[in-house]
Design a protein around this motif. Structure first.
Motif, PDB file in Angstrom:
ATOM      1  N   ILE A 423       0.893  -1.165   0.000  1.00  0.00           N
ATOM      2  CA  ILE A 423       0.000   0.000   0.000  1.00  0.00           C
ATOM      3  C   ILE A 423       0.931   1.214   0.000  1.00  0.00           C
ATOM      4  O   ILE A 423       1.971   1.199   0.659  1.00  0.00           O
ATOM      5  N   ASP A 424       0.595   2.255  -0.756  1.00  0.00           N
ATOM      6  CA  ASP A 424       1.475   3.436  -0.837  1.00  0.00           C
ATOM      7  C   ASP A 424       1.835   3.928   0.565  1.00  0.00           C
ATOM      8  O   ASP A 424       0.970   3.992   1.458  1.00  0.00           O
ATOM      9  N   LEU A 425       3.092   4.291   0.741  1.00  0.00           N
ATOM     10  CA  LEU A 425       3.544   4.774   2.050  1.00  0.00           C
ATOM     11  C   LEU A 425       4.681   5.781   1.868  1.00  0.00           C
ATOM     12  O   LEU A 425       5.084   6.069   0.743  1.00  0.00           O
ATOM     13  N   VAL A 426       5.190   6.288   2.953  1.00  0.00           N
ATOM     14  CA  VAL A 426       6.251   7.301   2.916  1.00  0.00           C
ATOM     15  C   VAL A 426       7.578   6.639   2.523  1.00  0.00           C
ATOM     16  O   VAL A 426       7.929   5.584   3.060  1.00  0.00           O
ATOM     17  N   SER A 427       8.296   7.267   1.622  1.00  0.00           N
ATOM     18  CA  SER A 427       9.601   6.736   1.215  1.00  0.00           C
ATOM     19  C   SER A 427      10.624   6.898   2.345  1.00  0.00           C
ATOM     20  O   SER A 427      10.714   7.959   2.961  1.00  0.00           O
ATOM     21  N   ALA A 428      11.400   5.844   2.580  1.00  0.00           N
ATOM     22  CA  ALA A 428      12.436   5.930   3.618  1.00  0.00           C
ATOM     23  C   ALA A 428      13.572   6.833   3.170  1.00  0.00           C
ATOM     24  O   ALA A 428      14.084   7.640   3.937  1.00  0.00           O
ATOM     25  N   LYS A 434       5.080  10.831  -2.971  1.00  0.00           N
ATOM     26  CA  LYS A 434       4.989  10.764  -4.433  1.00  0.00           C
ATOM     27  C   LYS A 434       5.702   9.526  -4.997  1.00  0.00           C
ATOM     28  O   LYS A 434       5.401   9.066  -6.096  1.00  0.00           O
ATOM     29  N   LYS A 435       6.663   9.022  -4.251  1.00  0.00           N
ATOM     30  CA  LYS A 435       7.368   7.812  -4.695  1.00  0.00           C
ATOM     31  C   LYS A 435       6.565   6.615  -4.200  1.00  0.00           C
ATOM     32  O   LYS A 435       6.704   6.187  -3.065  1.00  0.00           O
ATOM     33  N   ARG A 436       5.735   6.073  -5.082  1.00  0.00           N
ATOM     34  CA  ARG A 436       4.754   5.062  -4.654  1.00  0.00           C
ATOM     35  C   ARG A 436       5.126   3.675  -5.133  1.00  0.00           C
ATOM     36  O   ARG A 436       5.631   3.507  -6.235  1.00  0.00           O
ATOM     37  N   TYR A 437       4.843   2.707  -4.291  1.00  0.00           N
ATOM     38  CA  TYR A 437       5.150   1.308  -4.610  1.00  0.00           C
ATOM     39  C   TYR A 437       3.900   0.428  -4.651  1.00  0.00           C
ATOM     40  O   TYR A 437       3.965  -0.729  -5.012  1.00  0.00           O
TER      41      TYR A 437
END
Ligand code: P53
Length: 476
Positions: A423-428, A434-437
């Protein structure tokens, strides 16, 4: 042939990147809370710039993240709908021990994860729990200097004692430290290390690493004592190093670069400090303080399986003229002219996954578990929040094919696959939304605006079909 019948398909997240609720339920402040988005992020996670609390000039994305703290039932239902067999998540240490050094845990934090694990089991999802995914209570950093202090081992041991007993029967797969080698690359995020002026950083990092390695062995021992069903893994930020050329010096440099990362797993899996590391540390004047019994602990409590993240292969060169490096990654790498890159400059190399799996399996001969892999990309949702993310499907399909080749053609024993940021989350790395996985879109932007509504992307139905066919059907 094919993958194991009980192959653990799923997705992965980390508490600090999705939970939010940073001050809810009695939770204490952690290093991962105080790393902001923006240009100061990198020096802060690298331990070069001090940020021990919030200030007014920065935005801190982990405070609310995607608020899984209040949405976990809805999110786990969606994971269940995709057919997940496992869900990798991490426990926020400061929910269980808000300061880190208390004698008694915080019941509200314990209950939160108990409820969450029970929710997983409703859908037949086996939790895979990372005990620490980059997080360390701020109090332990301020009072003890985090992992450079030996006392951390005892605090971590308390945490493990509490969670292994409380979650017995609910959790049987555990990872001790997320990407343990991150201590070398992002020491504040990886291990709470902030360096004072003039401090010998290599010394501090390797001493901290020793404490984590001992703590990991103790955790493994306790896990096995509490429940023989428990299986414990290490966690390596993997990615094979290629020599830029066949020049012998380049080949040797690539071997050295691999060993810098393998070092941690050599200790966790083989149970001893490798000779090459002892020699290198000696040459660099690094002396690791050990106590009696440390080496026995390491030897007697090795991990059950080898888990790792894989996003990209890496390249090294000894030629100063070959200096074009990739951007946007904590692991600096020479640019590989044969590979495409993601929007964040990460090199895309599915065959590199097969190579990496073979290297790890040759070296350790224990079952492997891919616990992170995926593509961070910009998604453009339509008015219903639907994203036609064919680029993500292409990336994942190519990596899953390479993974299957490693299993079916090379004979690697693989327990499962959890794609990163299901699920989209905050990039480490960058702190961006905006950087979605994800397979699931979350309505939230880099500044924290948005409804937090969840919606399915095209990859959601694709992954569901992949899981239903146990990886046989990778077609769109
Ligand atoms: P982000 C760098 C290189 C390899 C793995 O990364 C890394 C990083 C950190 O940027 O970390 C893992 O979010 C980590 C996750 C992280 C994921 O990779 O920067 O375990 O927490 O989110 C992806 O795109």
């Amino acid at each position: 042939m094919g993958l194991r019948k009980d192959f653990l398909w799923g997705g992965a997240t980390a508490a600090n990147q999705c939970e939010g609720g940073y001050n809810k339920g009695g939770r204490g402040l952690a290093n991962v809370d105080v790393v902001p988005i923006g240009e100061d992020r990198f020096p802060i996670i690298a331990g070069k710039q001090k940020m021990f609390d919030f200030d007014d000039e920065h935005f801190y994305p982990a405070k609310e993240a995607i608020d899984m703290y209040d949405h976990y039932k809805e999110d786990i239902a969606l994971f269940g709908e995709m057919g997940f067999k496992t869900y990798r998540l991490s426990i926020a240490w400061s929910r269980i021990f808000p300061m880190g050094d208390e004698a008694e845990p915080n019941e509200e934090g314990l209950q939160f994860y108990e409820d969450l694990f029970k929710e997983c089991h409703k859908y037949g999802i086996e939790p895979l729990v990372t005990i620490t995914h980059f997080d360390c209570p701020m109090h332990l950093i301020e009072k003890y200097g985090a992992w450079r202090s030996r006392e951390m081992i005892g605090f971590y041991e308390n945490l493990c004692n509490v969670i292994f007993r409380r979650y017995k029967g609910l959790v049987k797969y555990w990872l001790t430290f997320n990407e343990i080698n991150m201590i070398l690359h992002a020491p504040f995020m990886g291990a709470g290390l902030y360096f004072e002026e003039g401090e010998n950083e290599e010394q501090a990092k390797y001493q901290a690493a020793h404490h984590e390695l001992v703590a990991s062995a103790i955790a493994t021992r306790i896990a096995h004592e509490v429940d023989p069903e428990n299986q414990v893994g290490c966690m390596l930020a993997a990615g094979h190093y290629y020599p830029y050329s066949c020049k012998p010096e380049d080949v040797f440099k690539a071997q050295e670069a691999d060993r810098e990362n393998y070092f941690f797993i050599d200790v966790q899996s083989r149970g001893e400090y490798p000779a090459y590391a002892l020699k290198k540390l000696e040459r660099e004047g690094v002396t690791i303080q050990m106590e009696d019994g440390d080496l026995e602990l390491l030897k007697e409590n090795t991990v059950d399986f080898i888990s790792f993240s894989y996003y990209s292969s890496r390249v090294v060169s000894t030629d100063p003229k070959v200096n074009e490096t990739t951007s946007g990654n904590i692991f600096a790498s020479v640019k590989n002219p044969y590979l495409e890159v993601s929007e964040w400059g990460w090199q895309i190399d599915p065959l590199g996954l097969r190579t990496t799996m073979n290297s790890l399996y040759d070296r350790y001969q224990k079952p492997l578990f891919i616990v992170e892999n995926g593509l961070g990309a910009i998604d453009e949702p339509d008015e219903n929040g639907y994203v036609a993310d064919d680029y993500r499907i292409d990336y994942l399909a190519a990596h899953l094919q390479a993974m299957k080749d490693a299993v079916e053609l090379d004979g690697v024993d693989l327990m499962g696959y959890t794609s990163w940021g299901c699920i989209d989350l905050v990039s480490a790395g960058t702190g961006e939304m905006k950087k979605r996985y994800g397979f699931i879109y979350v309505d939230r932007d880099n500044e924290g605006n948005g409804t937090l509504a969840r919606s399915k992307k095209k990859s959601f139905d694709w992954y569901k079909k992949v899981i239903a066919s146990n990886g046989e059907d990778l077609s769109v």
